[in-house]
Design a protein around this motif. Structure first.
Motif, PDB file in Angstrom:
ATOM      1  N   VAL A   6      40.249 -18.370  73.472  1.00 23.89           N
ATOM      2  CA  VAL A   6      39.551 -18.461  74.607  1.00 23.89           C
ATOM      3  C   VAL A   6      38.230 -18.126  74.342  1.00 23.89           C
ATOM      4  CG1 VAL A   6      39.004 -17.729  76.883  1.00 23.89           C
ATOM      5  CG2 VAL A   6      41.356 -17.829  76.102  1.00 23.89           C
ATOM      6  N   VAL A   7      37.054 -18.948  74.645  1.00 21.40           N
ATOM      7  CA  VAL A   7      35.784 -18.618  74.368  1.00 21.40           C
ATOM      8  C   VAL A   7      35.209 -18.473  75.963  1.00 21.40           C
ATOM      9  CG1 VAL A   7      33.562 -19.939  73.758  1.00 21.40           C
ATOM     10  CG2 VAL A   7      35.483 -20.517  72.621  1.00 21.40           C
ATOM     11  N   VAL A   8      34.589 -17.110  75.838  1.00 20.93           N
ATOM     12  CA  VAL A   8      33.899 -16.524  77.216  1.00 20.93           C
ATOM     13  C   VAL A   8      32.387 -16.970  76.813  1.00 20.93           C
ATOM     14  CG1 VAL A   8      33.629 -14.660  78.617  1.00 20.93           C
ATOM     15  CG2 VAL A   8      35.848 -15.129  77.575  1.00 20.93           C
ATOM     16  N   ARG A  68      33.166 -17.983  89.242  1.00 21.04           N
ATOM     17  CA  ARG A  68      31.913 -18.163  89.871  1.00 21.04           C
ATOM     18  C   ARG A  68      31.554 -16.579  90.389  1.00 21.04           C
ATOM     19  NH1 ARG A  68      27.408 -20.698  91.657  1.00 21.04           N
ATOM     20  NH2 ARG A  68      26.675 -19.982  93.732  1.00 21.04           N
ATOM     21  N   LEU A  69      30.797 -15.826  89.939  1.00 20.50           N
ATOM     22  CA  LEU A  69      30.450 -14.473  90.639  1.00 20.50           C
ATOM     23  C   LEU A  69      29.797 -14.490  91.968  1.00 20.50           C
ATOM     24  CD1 LEU A  69      29.282 -12.587  87.554  1.00 20.50           C
ATOM     25  CD2 LEU A  69      31.746 -12.888  88.320  1.00 20.50           C
ATOM     26  N   ALA A  70      30.183 -13.478  92.748  1.00 20.30           N
ATOM     27  CA  ALA A  70      29.404 -13.766  94.269  1.00 20.30           C
ATOM     28  C   ALA A  70      27.918 -13.354  93.977  1.00 20.30           C
ATOM     29  CB  ALA A  70      30.036 -12.801  95.083  1.00 20.30           C
ATOM     30  N   CYS A  71      27.435 -12.779  93.057  1.00 20.07           N
ATOM     31  CA  CYS A  71      26.017 -12.613  92.923  1.00 20.07           C
ATOM     32  C   CYS A  71      25.734 -12.309  91.515  1.00 20.07           C
ATOM     33  CB  CYS A  71      25.561 -11.123  93.827  1.00 20.07           C
ATOM     34  SG  CYS A  71      26.305  -9.708  93.155  1.00 20.07           S
ATOM     35  N   ASN A  72      24.282 -12.061  90.973  1.00 21.36           N
ATOM     36  CA  ASN A  72      23.879 -12.080  89.753  1.00 21.36           C
ATOM     37  C   ASN A  72      24.257 -10.652  89.501  1.00 21.36           C
ATOM     38  OD1 ASN A  72      21.220 -11.212  87.989  1.00 21.36           O
ATOM     39  ND2 ASN A  72      22.274 -12.910  87.477  1.00 21.36           N
ATOM     40  N   LEU A  73      25.141 -10.504  88.219  1.00 22.64           N
ATOM     41  CA  LEU A  73      25.200  -9.013  87.821  1.00 22.64           C
ATOM     42  C   LEU A  73      24.512  -8.871  86.346  1.00 22.64           C
ATOM     43  CD1 LEU A  73      28.967  -8.751  88.371  1.00 22.64           C
ATOM     44  CD2 LEU A  73      27.218  -8.125  89.670  1.00 22.64           C
ATOM     45  N   GLY A  74      24.019  -9.877  85.815  1.00 24.15           N
ATOM     46  CA  GLY A  74      23.437  -9.784  84.238  1.00 24.15           C
ATOM     47  C   GLY A  74      24.320 -10.160  83.497  1.00 24.15           C
ATOM     48  N   ALA A  75      23.957 -10.647  82.142  1.00 24.22           N
ATOM     49  CA  ALA A  75      24.916 -11.301  81.275  1.00 24.22           C
ATOM     50  C   ALA A  75      25.839 -10.585  80.789  1.00 24.22           C
ATOM     51  CB  ALA A  75      23.899 -11.570  79.890  1.00 24.22           C
ATOM     52  N   ILE A  76      25.651  -8.880  80.473  1.00 25.51           N
ATOM     53  CA  ILE A  76      26.473  -8.087  79.862  1.00 25.51           C
ATOM     54  C   ILE A  76      27.575  -7.911  80.922  1.00 25.51           C
ATOM     55  CG2 ILE A  76      26.985  -5.591  79.301  1.00 25.51           C
ATOM     56  CD1 ILE A  76      25.638  -7.170  77.247  1.00 25.51           C
ATOM     57  N   ARG A  77      27.680  -7.641  82.259  1.00 26.38           N
ATOM     58  CA  ARG A  77      28.696  -7.476  83.099  1.00 26.38           C
ATOM     59  C   ARG A  77      29.422  -8.700  83.401  1.00 26.38           C
ATOM     60  NH1 ARG A  77      24.751  -3.883  84.656  1.00 26.38           N
ATOM     61  NH2 ARG A  77      25.670  -1.710  85.068  1.00 26.38           N
ATOM     62  N   ALA A  78      28.641 -10.064  83.368  1.00 21.74           N
ATOM     63  CA  ALA A  78      29.510 -11.289  83.560  1.00 21.74           C
ATOM     64  C   ALA A  78      30.462 -11.440  82.012  1.00 21.74           C
ATOM     65  CB  ALA A  78      28.257 -12.508  83.380  1.00 21.74           C
ATOM     66  N   ILE A  79      29.917 -11.075  80.973  1.00 27.57           N
ATOM     67  CA  ILE A  79      30.903 -11.223  80.185  1.00 27.57           C
ATOM     68  C   ILE A  79      32.058 -10.273  80.145  1.00 27.57           C
ATOM     69  CG2 ILE A  79      31.077 -10.411  77.576  1.00 27.57           C
ATOM     70  CD1 ILE A  79      28.191 -11.184  76.964  1.00 27.57           C
ATOM     71  N   ALA A  80      31.835  -9.041  80.959  1.00 25.14           N
ATOM     72  CA  ALA A  80      32.963  -8.162  81.252  1.00 25.14           C
ATOM     73  C   ALA A  80      33.941  -8.821  82.050  1.00 25.14           C
ATOM     74  CB  ALA A  80      32.450  -6.839  81.664  1.00 25.14           C
ATOM     75  N   VAL A  81      33.372  -9.369  82.920  1.00 29.56           N
ATOM     76  CA  VAL A  81      34.428 -10.275  84.193  1.00 29.56           C
ATOM     77  C   VAL A  81      35.106 -11.262  83.221  1.00 29.56           C
ATOM     78  CG1 VAL A  81      34.309 -11.619  86.050  1.00 29.56           C
ATOM     79  CG2 VAL A  81      32.892  -9.621  85.970  1.00 29.56           C
ATOM     80  N   GLY A  82      34.343 -12.018  82.315  1.00 31.08           N
ATOM     81  CA  GLY A  82      35.106 -13.162  81.491  1.00 31.08           C
ATOM     82  C   GLY A  82      36.055 -12.480  80.735  1.00 31.08           C
ATOM     83  N   LEU A  83      36.118 -11.263  80.052  1.00 28.91           N
ATOM     84  CA  LEU A  83      36.871 -10.912  79.246  1.00 28.91           C
ATOM     85  C   LEU A  83      38.083 -10.627  80.022  1.00 28.91           C
ATOM     86  CD1 LEU A  83      35.072  -8.291  76.822  1.00 28.91           C
ATOM     87  CD2 LEU A  83      35.707 -10.751  76.467  1.00 28.91           C
ATOM     88  N   VAL A  84      38.116  -9.830  81.170  1.00 29.99           N
ATOM     89  CA  VAL A  84      39.013  -9.381  82.196  1.00 29.99           C
ATOM     90  C   VAL A  84      39.752 -10.808  82.546  1.00 29.99           C
ATOM     91  CG1 VAL A  84      39.792  -8.510  84.557  1.00 29.99           C
ATOM     92  CG2 VAL A  84      37.908  -7.288  82.959  1.00 29.99           C
ATOM     93  N   ALA A  85      39.123 -11.756  82.978  1.00 30.80           N
ATOM     94  CA  ALA A  85      39.604 -12.922  83.301  1.00 30.80           C
ATOM     95  C   ALA A  85      40.631 -13.688  82.231  1.00 30.80           C
ATOM     96  CB  ALA A  85      38.740 -14.191  83.802  1.00 30.80           C
ATOM     97  N   ALA A  86      39.968 -13.508  80.928  1.00 34.64           N
ATOM     98  CA  ALA A  86      40.673 -14.195  79.788  1.00 34.64           C
ATOM     99  C   ALA A  86      41.695 -13.230  79.374  1.00 34.64           C
ATOM    100  CB  ALA A  86      39.497 -14.090  78.503  1.00 34.64           C
ATOM    101  N   SER A  87      41.753 -12.019  79.749  1.00 37.05           N
ATOM    102  CA  SER A  87      43.066 -11.164  79.282  1.00 37.05           C
ATOM    103  C   SER A  87      44.414 -11.485  80.216  1.00 37.05           C
ATOM    104  CB  SER A  87      42.737  -9.816  79.600  1.00 37.05           C
ATOM    105  OG  SER A  87      42.310  -9.351  80.910  1.00 37.05           O
TER     106      SER A  87
END
Length: 230
Positions: A6-8, A68-87
């Motif tokens: 999976v590419v995040v 899609r995030l409800a608001c802008n969290l910044g790239a680092i936190r967006a990656i963290a969300v992506g990792l949780v989704a991938a897991s």
């Protein structure tokens, strides 16, 4: 051996660049050999992506989806969300984290996979041996690494572009440090990692958002992972 990869990638309005990334990923031999899915984390973009268009150009990729995030969290936190989704995906073997703008080159994924096959228990990180910024920026980047080393006692010479094996992914998603800085979280986690040398790619579109302010924020966020040490 066919693997489930999976590419995040975090995206903020830069959907033209992400579309180019999808096309290039879809043409890779590794995408033909392995089952490769892509998760774009929409970091509160004001522009909505055309999902059907993205899937029409996916080539050998098995799936392209957007969280899609409800608001802008910044790239680092967006990656963290992506990792949780991938897991949460079934039968995942590894996650590749990369930027969508082209500066992380899709063709370098083959190097990450090759090193991972040699060292399956280690995280594989991409260490850039060549940077394309101006001289002054390079000086400040060297200064940042020196300050990080002085304050934390650790060296850090890589960014977000990395391959996380399944077990490392499961460990990191429970590590709150990934919400501050993924690279620093990896060094702090004590999960073994190995480096692969890569060059910086050329942006597909637009201008880089990395400037002195962004670099300062990046430095503070990475050092914050070691607050107790500092």
């Amino acid at each position: 051996m066919c693997m489930n990869i999976v590419v995040v990638s975090p995206v903020l309005n830069d959907w033209a660049a992400f579309g180019e990334l999808v096309e290039r990923l879809g043409r890779l031999d590794d995408a033909r050999i392995h089952n490769v899915k892509v998760i774009a984390v929409d970091d509160g973009s004001s522009i909505r992506p055309d999902i059907s268009s993205l899937n029409n150009c996916k080539g050998y990729l098995t799936d392209v989806r957007v969280v899609r995030l409800a608001c802008n969290l910044g790239a680092i936190r967006a990656i963290a969300v992506g990792l949780v989704a991938a897991s949460k995906l079934e039968d995942i073997d590894a996650v590749v984290v990369m930027d969508a703008d082209g500066e992380d080159r899709p063709e370098d994924i083959g190097q990450l996979l090759a090193r991972w096959k040699e060292l399956p228990d280690k995280i594989v990180v991409a260490k850039r041996v060549e940077r394309s910024e101006g001289l002054l920026f390079k000086i400040f980047y060297i200064l940042y690494k020196a300050i990080f080393k002085l304050l934390t006692g650790q060296s850090i010479a890589f960014g977000n572009f990395s391959l996380l094996p399944r077990e490392a992914l499961r460990s990191l998603i429970h590590n709150p440090a990934i919400w501050n800085n993924l690279a620093a979280a990896i060094t702090r986690s004590r999960i073994p990692y190995t480096e692969v040398k890569t060059s910086r790619g050329v942006r597909y579109a637009g201008q880089s958002s990395m400037n002195f302010v962004a670099l300062a924020v990046h430095g503070i966020s990475s050092i914050s992972v070691y607050t107790d040490v500092v």
